[in-house]
Write a protein that holds these residues in place. Structure first.
Motif, PDB file in Angstrom:
ATOM      1  N   THR A 122      -3.054   5.479   2.835  1.00  0.00           N
ATOM      2  CA  THR A 122      -3.780   5.521   4.109  1.00  0.00           C
ATOM      3  C   THR A 122      -2.957   6.112   5.248  1.00  0.00           C
ATOM      4  O   THR A 122      -3.467   6.197   6.376  1.00  0.00           O
ATOM      5  CB  THR A 122      -4.259   4.112   4.496  1.00  0.00           C
ATOM      6  OG1 THR A 122      -3.138   3.214   4.523  1.00  0.00           O
ATOM      7  CG2 THR A 122      -5.274   3.598   3.486  1.00  0.00           C
ATOM      8  N   PHE A 123      -1.718   6.503   5.000  1.00  0.00           N
ATOM      9  CA  PHE A 123      -0.966   7.222   6.030  1.00  0.00           C
ATOM     10  C   PHE A 123      -1.565   8.606   6.282  1.00  0.00           C
ATOM     11  O   PHE A 123      -1.434   9.160   7.378  1.00  0.00           O
ATOM     12  CB  PHE A 123       0.502   7.370   5.619  1.00  0.00           C
ATOM     13  CG  PHE A 123       1.302   6.101   5.765  1.00  0.00           C
ATOM     14  CD1 PHE A 123       0.947   5.140   6.695  1.00  0.00           C
ATOM     15  CD2 PHE A 123       2.419   5.868   4.981  1.00  0.00           C
ATOM     16  CE1 PHE A 123       1.677   3.973   6.844  1.00  0.00           C
ATOM     17  CE2 PHE A 123       3.169   4.705   5.112  1.00  0.00           C
ATOM     18  CZ  PHE A 123       2.797   3.754   6.045  1.00  0.00           C
ATOM     19  N   LEU A 318      -1.061   5.523  11.658  1.00  0.00           N
ATOM     20  CA  LEU A 318      -0.213   4.963  10.610  1.00  0.00           C
ATOM     21  C   LEU A 318      -0.384   3.464  10.392  1.00  0.00           C
ATOM     22  O   LEU A 318       0.053   2.951   9.359  1.00  0.00           O
ATOM     23  CB  LEU A 318       1.267   5.238  10.941  1.00  0.00           C
ATOM     24  CG  LEU A 318       1.688   6.697  11.052  1.00  0.00           C
ATOM     25  CD1 LEU A 318       3.175   6.797  11.369  1.00  0.00           C
ATOM     26  CD2 LEU A 318       1.365   7.474   9.779  1.00  0.00           C
ATOM     27  N   CYS A 319      -1.002   2.757  11.330  1.00  0.00           N
ATOM     28  CA  CYS A 319      -1.099   1.306  11.181  1.00  0.00           C
ATOM     29  C   CYS A 319      -2.124   0.946  10.114  1.00  0.00           C
ATOM     30  O   CYS A 319      -2.699   1.819   9.459  1.00  0.00           O
ATOM     31  CB  CYS A 319      -1.447   0.652  12.513  1.00  0.00           C
ATOM     32  SG  CYS A 319      -3.144   0.915  13.043  1.00  0.00           S
ATOM     33  N   ALA A 320      -2.372  -0.339   9.935  1.00  0.00           N
ATOM     34  CA  ALA A 320      -3.286  -0.809   8.898  1.00  0.00           C
ATOM     35  C   ALA A 320      -4.641  -0.135   9.022  1.00  0.00           C
ATOM     36  O   ALA A 320      -5.127   0.100  10.131  1.00  0.00           O
ATOM     37  CB  ALA A 320      -3.440  -2.328   9.004  1.00  0.00           C
ATOM     38  N   GLN A 346       2.666  -1.423   6.890  1.00  0.00           N
ATOM     39  CA  GLN A 346       1.991  -0.331   7.583  1.00  0.00           C
ATOM     40  C   GLN A 346       2.051  -0.506   9.100  1.00  0.00           C
ATOM     41  O   GLN A 346       2.356   0.449   9.828  1.00  0.00           O
ATOM     42  CB  GLN A 346       0.540  -0.241   7.104  1.00  0.00           C
ATOM     43  CG  GLN A 346       0.391   0.219   5.671  1.00  0.00           C
ATOM     44  CD  GLN A 346      -1.006  -0.015   5.121  1.00  0.00           C
ATOM     45  OE1 GLN A 346      -1.792  -0.793   5.675  1.00  0.00           O
ATOM     46  NE2 GLN A 346      -1.328   0.643   4.027  1.00  0.00           N
ATOM     47  N   CYS A 347       1.768  -1.714   9.572  1.00  0.00           N
ATOM     48  CA  CYS A 347       1.818  -1.956  11.019  1.00  0.00           C
ATOM     49  C   CYS A 347       3.249  -1.868  11.551  1.00  0.00           C
ATOM     50  O   CYS A 347       3.481  -1.310  12.636  1.00  0.00           O
ATOM     51  CB  CYS A 347       1.229  -3.330  11.334  1.00  0.00           C
ATOM     52  SG  CYS A 347      -0.544  -3.468  11.014  1.00  0.00           S
ATOM     53  N   TYR A 351       4.566   0.864  14.226  1.00  0.00           N
ATOM     54  CA  TYR A 351       5.172   0.413  15.481  1.00  0.00           C
ATOM     55  C   TYR A 351       6.540   1.066  15.677  1.00  0.00           C
ATOM     56  O   TYR A 351       6.871   1.500  16.793  1.00  0.00           O
ATOM     57  CB  TYR A 351       5.306  -1.108  15.458  1.00  0.00           C
ATOM     58  CG  TYR A 351       5.626  -1.723  16.808  1.00  0.00           C
ATOM     59  CD1 TYR A 351       4.608  -2.217  17.616  1.00  0.00           C
ATOM     60  CD2 TYR A 351       6.936  -1.815  17.269  1.00  0.00           C
ATOM     61  CE1 TYR A 351       4.891  -2.786  18.845  1.00  0.00           C
ATOM     62  CE2 TYR A 351       7.225  -2.378  18.494  1.00  0.00           C
ATOM     63  CZ  TYR A 351       6.202  -2.862  19.283  1.00  0.00           C
ATOM     64  OH  TYR A 351       6.490  -3.405  20.506  1.00  0.00           O
ATOM     65  N   ALA A 352       7.321   1.152  14.601  1.00  0.00           N
ATOM     66  CA  ALA A 352       8.657   1.742  14.702  1.00  0.00           C
ATOM     67  C   ALA A 352       8.588   3.215  15.077  1.00  0.00           C
ATOM     68  O   ALA A 352       9.337   3.690  15.942  1.00  0.00           O
ATOM     69  CB  ALA A 352       9.407   1.565  13.378  1.00  0.00           C
TER      70      ALA A 352
END
Length: 403
Positions: A122-123, A318-320, A346-347, A351-352
Motif C-alpha cells: 500500500t505504499f 504512506l500511512c495506514a 506504516q504509520c 510519520y518519520a
C-alpha cells in the motif's frame, strides 16, 4: 469535455437549489447538498473513468501471462531488497486498488516474503489517492506534474527501504526461498471475461462512492457546521466553524502532527477521515475550507506552504490504508498481532518521512526548529544505519530430503 459536463450539471443543480431556497422549501436539504455536492458522488465522475481504464489493463495483462514472466525477470533484483520477484504482482495491482493488491500476495509461498509484501504494497499510490494528489498539486504547487510523479517514486523508495530494513530484523530474517512459478504459453484473453471484471470493479466503486464516501462526507459536514457557542448548541456560521464539534476533536490531537508542519485541526481531521477511504481527504478538505470569499484551493494554499503541503501529502500516501484495505490485511495476515504491527509500521514510517521533509525543508528555508531538526537527524541516522548495517544471507538453498 468530461469536466465541462460536470460543471454544467453542477450549474443546473445550483440553479434548482436557488429556486428551492427562494421558495422557502427544502431548506435543510439544500444546506446539506450545497456543501457536500462537489466532494461526494458527483466529484467521483473522473475517478470512475480512471478506474475503469485501469481495471481493463490489469485484467488483460495477467491473462496474456505477462505477470509471471515479469516476476521471474525481477526476482534477482527484488532479492537485493529482501523481497520476492512475486512481490511485483501485488505492487503493480496495488496501483489500481490496494485491496486486490494485498490479496494477490497469496501467490507467495514463503511466509516472511508474503507478510513483508502485504506490509509494503500500500505504499504505492492507489487510484483512491490520485484525487488527493491532484488536489494538493493544484492548490499548492500550481498543478505541477512533478508532484504526482514524485508520489509514485516515493512509494517505490519506501518499498525498497522497508524491504532492506525489515529483512535485517529477526522477524523477517532467514534463508531465501526458492523461486518457483509456472510460465504458461502466451494467449489472448476472452473479451467477455475482461468486460465482466471491469463491470464488477466499476460497480463496486460506484456503490462505495454512493454509500461510504457520501455518508462520511455528510458526517464531516454535520460535525463541522454544528457546535456549542456561548453555551448553546446549534448551527454555526462560516466564521464560527472553529467552535464546531469537529474542531474540538481535531484540536485535541492536532499537537501530534505539529512537528510535521500541519498541526491545524482541519488537516488533522482530514487525515483521520482518510482512514475510512482515501478519497475522503478531498471531501473533508472541500467541506472544511469551503467557507470564505475565495475558493477551496485558495484556502488550502493559504493554510499550507510548499514544504508543509508536501509533508501532508507524503504522510497520507504512506500511512495506514483505508479500512477496507486494513480488513484485507487482517484476513491475509490471519493474526491480530501482525495486523497491528503492519499498521503501526506504516504509520510510523510515514510519520518519520514527513518529519524529515518538514524539518529539513524548514532548515533550508530558514524556518528551522532546533528540537525538530535534532529529531529528524536522529531518525535519518537510524534509517541509514538499518540500510547499511551488514547482513549476510545464505545464497544457496539447503534442505534435507528424505528418500
Amino acid at each position: 469535455m468530461r469536466a465541462q459536463r460536470v460543471r454544467e450539471a453542477e450549474s443546473r443543480i445550483e440553479m434548482q437549489v436557488a429556486k428551492w431556497t427562494a421558495e422557502g422549501t427544502g431548506k435543510g436539504f439544500c444546506l446539506v447538498f450545497c456543501d457536500v455536492r462537489h466532494t461526494s458522488v458527483a466529484g467521483r465522475y473522473d475517478g470512475i473513468s480512471a478506474k475503469r481504464t485501469g481495471n481493463r489493463e490489469f485484467k488483460v495483462a495477467p491473462r496474456i501471462v505477462y505477470f509471471s514472466r515479469i516476476a521471474f525477470v525481477l526476482d534477482r533484483i527484488f532479492r537485493k531488497f529482501g523481497l520476492s520477484g512475486k512481490s511485483f504482482i501485488p505492487m503493480l495491482i496495488g496501483t489500481g486498488c490496494g485491496i486486490p493488491g494485498i490479496m494477490a500476495s497469496r501467490t507467495i509461498e514463503n511466509e516472511r516474503d508474503r507478510r513483508m509484501t502485504i506490509m509494503t504494497t500500500t505504499f504505492i499510490p492507489c487510484g483512491a489517492k490520485v484525487p488527493f494528489i491532484a488536489m494538493i498539486a493544484g492548490a499548492i504547487f500550481g498543478g505541477s506534474a512533478w508532484v504526482a510523479t514524485s508520489a509514485y517514486f516515493i512509494g517505490m523508495a519506501a518499498i525498497i527501504c522497508s524491504g532492506i530494513m525489515l529483512k535485517k530484523t529477526k522477524m523477517f530474517s532467514g534463508d531465501p526461498a526458492p523461486f518457483v512459478m509456472e510460465l504458461p504459453a502466451y494467449h489472448w484473453p476472452t473479451l467477455g471475461n475482461v468486460l465482466r471484471s471491469m463491470w464488477e470493479r466499476g460497480w463496486s466503486f460506484i456503490k462505495k462512492a454512493g454509500t461510504i464516501i457520501l455518508l462520511s462526507t455528510i458526517f464531516v459536514w454535520f460535525t463541522s457546521r454544528f457546535g456549542w457557542l456561548d453555551g448553546q448548541f446549534g448551527m454555526l456560521e462560516e466564521d464560527q466553524i472553529s467552535a464546531s464539534i469537529l474542531a474540538k476533536i481535531g484540536n485535541a490531537i492536532a499537537w501530534i502532527f505539529a512537528p510535521l508542519g500541519w498541526g491545524n485541526w482541519q488537516a488533522t481531521v482530514a487525515s483521520i477521515t482518510g482512514l475510512v477511504a482515501k478519497e475522503n481527504i478531498v471531501g473533508t478538505l472541500g467541506v472544511l475550507y469551503s467557507g470564505g470569499a475565495g475558493t477551496v484551493y485558495d484556502a488550502i494554499a493559504a493554510a499550507f506552504n510548499g514544504i508543509t503541503g508536501y509533508s501532508f501529502l507524503v504522510f497520507n500516501l504512506l500511512c495506514a490504508p483505508c479500512f477496507a484495505a486494513i480488513g484485507a490485511i487482517k484476513r491475509e495476515m490471519n493474526s491480530p498481532k501482525w495486523t497491528w504491527f503492519a499498521i503501526a509500521y506504516q504509520c510510523g514510517f510515514a510519520y518519520a518521512v514527513a518529519l524529515m521533509i518538514n524539518q529539513f525543508g524548514g532548515l533550508f528555508t530558514g524556518n528551522a526548529n532546533i528540537i525538530g531538526v535534532i529529531a529528524a537527524v536522529i531518525v535519518l541516522a537510524a534509517i541509514i544505519y538499518m540500510l547499511v548495517r551488514p547482513y549476510k544471507e545464505a545464497t544457496k538453498l539447503t534442505t534435507k530430503v528424505e528418500m
